[in-house]
Motif scaffolding. Sequence first.
Motif, PDB file in Angstrom:
ATOM      1  N   TYR A 204       0.830  -1.198   0.000  1.00 22.22           N
ATOM      2  CA  TYR A 204       0.000   0.000   0.000  1.00 22.22           C
ATOM      3  C   TYR A 204       0.864   1.247   0.000  1.00 22.22           C
ATOM      4  O   TYR A 204       1.956   1.271   0.573  1.00 22.22           O
ATOM      5  CB  TYR A 204      -0.906   0.046   1.248  1.00 22.22           C
ATOM      6  CG  TYR A 204      -2.020  -0.965   1.238  1.00 22.22           C
ATOM      7  CD1 TYR A 204      -3.303  -0.610   0.833  1.00 22.22           C
ATOM      8  CD2 TYR A 204      -1.789  -2.279   1.642  1.00 22.22           C
ATOM      9  CE1 TYR A 204      -4.330  -1.536   0.828  1.00 22.22           C
ATOM     10  CE2 TYR A 204      -2.810  -3.216   1.632  1.00 22.22           C
ATOM     11  CZ  TYR A 204      -4.083  -2.840   1.222  1.00 22.22           C
ATOM     12  OH  TYR A 204      -5.097  -3.758   1.204  1.00 22.22           O
ATOM     13  N   SER A 205       0.337   2.282  -0.642  1.00 20.51           N
ATOM     14  CA  SER A 205       0.876   3.624  -0.480  1.00 20.51           C
ATOM     15  C   SER A 205      -0.265   4.475   0.056  1.00 20.51           C
ATOM     16  O   SER A 205      -1.184   3.951   0.688  1.00 20.51           O
ATOM     17  CB  SER A 205       1.444   4.155  -1.801  1.00 20.51           C
ATOM     18  OG  SER A 205       0.479   4.096  -2.824  1.00 20.51           O
ATOM     19  N   LEU A 206      -0.249   5.766  -0.187  1.00 20.76           N
ATOM     20  CA  LEU A 206      -1.255   6.641   0.402  1.00 20.76           C
ATOM     21  C   LEU A 206      -2.656   6.364  -0.151  1.00 20.76           C
ATOM     22  O   LEU A 206      -2.807   6.048  -1.334  1.00 20.76           O
ATOM     23  CB  LEU A 206      -0.889   8.104   0.146  1.00 20.76           C
ATOM     24  CG  LEU A 206       0.325   8.608   0.915  1.00 20.76           C
ATOM     25  CD1 LEU A 206       0.739   9.984   0.393  1.00 20.76           C
ATOM     26  CD2 LEU A 206       0.045   8.672   2.407  1.00 20.76           C
ATOM     27  N   PRO A 207      -3.687   6.510   0.682  1.00 18.38           N
ATOM     28  CA  PRO A 207      -5.067   6.336   0.193  1.00 18.38           C
ATOM     29  C   PRO A 207      -5.465   7.477  -0.737  1.00 18.38           C
ATOM     30  O   PRO A 207      -4.770   8.494  -0.845  1.00 18.38           O
ATOM     31  CB  PRO A 207      -5.895   6.337   1.482  1.00 18.38           C
ATOM     32  CG  PRO A 207      -5.071   7.079   2.481  1.00 18.38           C
ATOM     33  CD  PRO A 207      -3.642   6.808   2.124  1.00 18.38           C
ATOM     34  N   LYS A 208      -6.584   7.310  -1.420  1.00 17.82           N
ATOM     35  CA  LYS A 208      -6.965   8.219  -2.509  1.00 17.82           C
ATOM     36  C   LYS A 208      -7.189   9.655  -2.051  1.00 17.82           C
ATOM     37  O   LYS A 208      -7.021  10.587  -2.851  1.00 17.82           O
ATOM     38  CB  LYS A 208      -8.217   7.705  -3.209  1.00 17.82           C
ATOM     39  CG  LYS A 208      -9.457   7.629  -2.320  1.00 17.82           C
ATOM     40  CD  LYS A 208     -10.639   7.068  -3.102  1.00 17.82           C
ATOM     41  CE  LYS A 208     -11.897   6.991  -2.242  1.00 17.82           C
ATOM     42  NZ  LYS A 208     -13.049   6.453  -3.011  1.00 17.82           N
TER      43      LYS A 208
END
Length: 398
Positions: free
Chosen positions: A371-375
């Motif tokens: 995962y990276s940053l959420p939308k």
Amino acid sequence: MTKEITVKVKPKFLKKYKSGFPLIMKDAIDSKGQEMKEGMVVTLVDEHDSFIGKGYVGKQNKGFGWIVTKNPAEAINNLFFKRKLEQAFTKRTSMFDHEETNAYRVFNGEGDGIGGLIIDFYDGYYVIQWYSEGIFAFQKEIIESILQQANCKGIYEKKRFDTGGHYIDGDDFVGGTPAQFPLIVKENGMNIAVDLNDGAMVGVFLDQRDVRFQIRKTYAKDKEVLNTFSYTGVFSVAAALGGARKTTSVDLAKRSLPKTIEQFSVNNIDYEEHDIIVEDVFAYFKYAKRKEKKFDLIVLDPPSFARSKQRRFSVATDYTALLEEVLAITNENGMVVASTNYSGFGMEKFKQFINQACKNQKRKYSVVEQYSLPKDFKTHPQYKEGNYLKVVFIQLQN
């Protein structure tokens, strides 16, 4: 009226800025003795005085300010900020309409067009983070724009423009109606207690929302879970709601105990069925190895830099060794959720740390998710440092 100045970009940096790079770096500009005061509007030009971009002076650890428009005719005024905020809020329409989640980011700095400005939303309350005196100079315009939002109950702010970006302590309430704390917000149906007027941090890191949900939905059931650097224990609560057999939360801060108890309690979970330990995480690793304690799932999300009486820790140099400590107390087919918010390297470098730690400990593994940053944490395509979050789900194998 805000004073405006013009500075030249040095030739070797022209390509970088013409491609859209938003941060005004000290080494990239030639101001020829001009005094660059916080909040000044600054126009960047090339050696032929051709326009490159316009922004504001706001000195922070990252640079001298931010480019906020590529339009030479665009004024940086009340209408500018109103338009930028409206654009950002419109992009979050699906978040505003989400019945199970009412805490998220509504303005993410340079990703939404204004570096140095962060705004989070907590069930009708907006929390602004100012990362320089320069952006704080536009406080009136920005607060007026937020107060015009129909869903605004009140506004709090965090001044983070002291030396090194440290939080400036004080009363953070600035407008609307004060909230009653703890304020209970929702994240995918889970309750989270926050206090918007209790220092630099409010009780939860919103950027880990998707990771917490995945742990709860997919990986926690019947597991013995260890949450290291646990802060207020929100990862532990997510695991407990996902059916974890037991969670153990470890953090050095004394406040972590009552705050974690609070998070369990607002979700109607008996905190006494879980372990909440106030201790240096490294000391706990030694204890766990001595007692031959093993865990099925371990969350490893350390701060980028940390210091205790015993040691100093830096993600950039010490993450591999830290992960080795975790692997030593993880069951054979267990899982480690390895995470960092350090912006100094990317996902591939982070995976190299993981690979080296597993190799050193002779543990076979596979990466099952990352995962990276959420939308809602919108990033700038030309500013990779802004996409700082890296999370890897490591499935260990026999």
